[in-house]
Structure formats: structure tokens, C-alpha cells
Scaffold this motif. Structure first.
Motif, PDB file in Angstrom:
ATOM      1  N   TRP A   1      80.817  69.922  35.944  1.00 14.68           N
ATOM      2  CA  TRP A   1      80.252  68.710  36.552  1.00 14.68           C
ATOM      3  C   TRP A   1      78.887  68.992  37.162  1.00 14.68           C
ATOM      4  O   TRP A   1      77.944  68.228  36.974  1.00 14.68           O
ATOM      5  N   LEU A   2      78.774  70.084  37.909  1.00 13.79           N
ATOM      6  CA  LEU A   2      77.504  70.415  38.566  1.00 13.79           C
ATOM      7  C   LEU A   2      76.406  70.692  37.545  1.00 13.79           C
ATOM      8  O   LEU A   2      75.256  70.279  37.729  1.00 13.79           O
ATOM      9  N   LYS A   3      76.762  71.365  36.446  1.00 13.33           N
ATOM     10  CA  LYS A   3      75.772  71.609  35.395  1.00 13.33           C
ATOM     11  C   LYS A   3      75.338  70.292  34.774  1.00 13.33           C
ATOM     12  O   LYS A   3      74.141  70.068  34.549  1.00 13.33           O
ATOM     13  N   ASP A   4      76.277  69.412  34.511  1.00 13.22           N
ATOM     14  CA  ASP A   4      75.941  68.111  33.935  1.00 13.22           C
ATOM     15  C   ASP A   4      75.063  67.292  34.876  1.00 13.22           C
ATOM     16  O   ASP A   4      74.101  66.655  34.446  1.00 13.22           O
ATOM     17  N   ILE A   5      75.381  67.299  36.161  1.00 15.01           N
ATOM     18  CA  ILE A   5      74.549  66.586  37.143  1.00 15.01           C
ATOM     19  C   ILE A   5      73.162  67.190  37.176  1.00 15.01           C
ATOM     20  O   ILE A   5      72.152  66.481  37.178  1.00 15.01           O
TER      21      ILE A   5
ATOM     22  N   TRP B   1      75.500  69.765  43.998  1.00 12.53           N
ATOM     23  CA  TRP B   1      76.666  69.649  44.883  1.00 12.53           C
ATOM     24  C   TRP B   1      76.388  68.628  45.995  1.00 12.53           C
ATOM     25  O   TRP B   1      77.215  67.750  46.265  1.00 12.53           O
ATOM     26  N   VAL B   2      75.224  68.735  46.624  1.00 11.91           N
ATOM     27  CA  VAL B   2      74.841  67.828  47.711  1.00 11.91           C
ATOM     28  C   VAL B   2      74.782  66.387  47.210  1.00 11.91           C
ATOM     29  O   VAL B   2      75.248  65.456  47.866  1.00 11.91           O
TER      30      VAL B   2
ATOM     31  N   GLN C   1      70.683  56.438  50.777  1.00 16.74           N
ATOM     32  CA  GLN C   1      69.516  57.294  51.042  1.00 16.74           C
ATOM     33  C   GLN C   1      69.745  58.139  52.296  1.00 16.74           C
ATOM     34  O   GLN C   1      69.322  59.292  52.347  1.00 16.74           O
ATOM     35  N   GLN C   2      70.427  57.590  53.270  1.00 19.55           N
ATOM     36  CA  GLN C   2      70.681  58.321  54.520  1.00 19.55           C
ATOM     37  C   GLN C   2      71.616  59.510  54.323  1.00 19.55           C
ATOM     38  O   GLN C   2      71.652  60.405  55.158  1.00 19.55           O
ATOM     39  N   THR C   3      72.364  59.535  53.229  1.00 17.57           N
ATOM     40  CA  THR C   3      73.251  60.664  52.957  1.00 17.57           C
ATOM     41  C   THR C   3      72.521  61.812  52.265  1.00 17.57           C
ATOM     42  O   THR C   3      73.072  62.901  52.146  1.00 17.57           O
ATOM     43  N   LEU C   4      71.310  61.549  51.809  1.00 15.21           N
ATOM     44  CA  LEU C   4      70.536  62.547  51.073  1.00 15.21           C
ATOM     45  C   LEU C   4      69.583  63.283  52.004  1.00 15.21           C
ATOM     46  O   LEU C   4      69.176  62.764  53.034  1.00 15.21           O
ATOM     47  N   VAL C   5      69.218  64.483  51.606  1.00  8.13           N
ATOM     48  CA  VAL C   5      68.308  65.301  52.385  1.00  8.13           C
ATOM     49  C   VAL C   5      66.966  65.367  51.668  1.00  8.13           C
ATOM     50  O   VAL C   5      66.909  65.636  50.467  1.00  8.13           O
TER      51      VAL C   5
END
Length: 139
Positions: free
Chosen positions: A18-22, A35-36, A93-97
Motif C-alpha cells: 500500500w505504501l509503495k502504491d501511495i 504513511w503520514v 489539510q489540518q491533518t497534513l504536515v
């Protein structure tokens, strides 16, 4: 019957896929960043759906992703009432860094989720979101 260790190993392999696909969908970002972003999408979805639907949706997730999904959850505060695109995207957007294209992130992660999860379940989750954001889901 699989042993507990085999189940854990399989979940790690699934999460790595999943992480590679993302990462690939988002222009080869690192696995930690993937992951984030997965966490941000899962928790935003979770906060907009009913408690019962959250349980149904989470049951399809790999055990590790289920942990991300439920981390910090306050069921009494859900579903959140983000009724339009502006409020929904602002909450996400607030959940993102940092400087992240929120719309691109949502589309990419939802595309990956659509690849691996039951499409009927994703449709239920989608329908609990404002119609103004339905275009973020894969067709």
C-alpha cells in the motif's frame, strides 16, 4: 490456520505494498510520507462517517492500517458535519504536515484504497461525505 507471526508478516507485506502504491501515485514520495498521508486520509474518512460504518470499514483494513484508522478516535464526536468542499478540505489539510496538495493526496490514497478494499464498502463511505467531494473518489 495461520500462526500469529504469519498474520503479522502478511500485514507488514500488505502495508508495504500500500505504501509503495501511495508513493507511486504521489510522485515517489518516501514511505514515511506515504504513511503520514494514509493516516490523514483514513482518519478524515473515519471522522465523517457513522460509528457503525467506521467499524465496518475498519474491518476490511489490514491490522496495522486499522491502528492508524482508530488512533486518537473520539466516537462521540463523529460523524463530523463538514457539509461542503471548503470545510471538508480545510479539515483534511489540518491533518497534513507542511505544504501538501490535499486534493491530490486524497485522490491518490483513495485510488489505492479502491484497489484493495471492497468497492461496495467504499461507496457507503463516499455517500456519507458531502456530494461536493465525491469527485475525489475513483470512478
Amino acid at each position: 490456520m495461520q500462526s500469529s507471526v504469519n498474520i503479522v508478516d502478511q500485514n507488514v507485506k500488505t502495508m508495504n505494498t500500500w505504501l509503495k502504491d501511495i508513493s507511486d501515485e504521489l510522485g515517489s514520495i518516501g514511505e514515511e510520507e506515504a504513511w503520514v498521508r494514509l493516516k490523514a486520509v483514513l482518519q478524515t474518512l473515519r471522522d465523517r462517517i457513522t460509528v457503525d460504518e467506521a467499524a465496518d470499514f475498519a474491518a476490511q483494513l489490514p491490522i496495522i492500517a486499522r491502528g492508524l484508522f482508530f488512533e486518537g478516535w473520539k466516537p462521540a464526536e463523529t460523524p463530523r458535519k463538514w457539509r461542503d468542499r471548503e470545510h471538508y478540505m480545510k479539515a483534511f489539510q489540518q491533518t497534513l504536515v507542511g505544504e501538501v496538495d490535499a486534493e491530490h493526496t486524497l485522490k491518490a490514497v483513495l485510488k489505492v484504497l479502491d484497489r484493495y478494499l471492497d468497492s461496495n464498502e467504499l461507496i457507503k463511505v463516499k455517500k456519507m461525505h458531502p456530494k461536493e467531494v465525491w469527485d475525489l473518489w475513483p470512478q
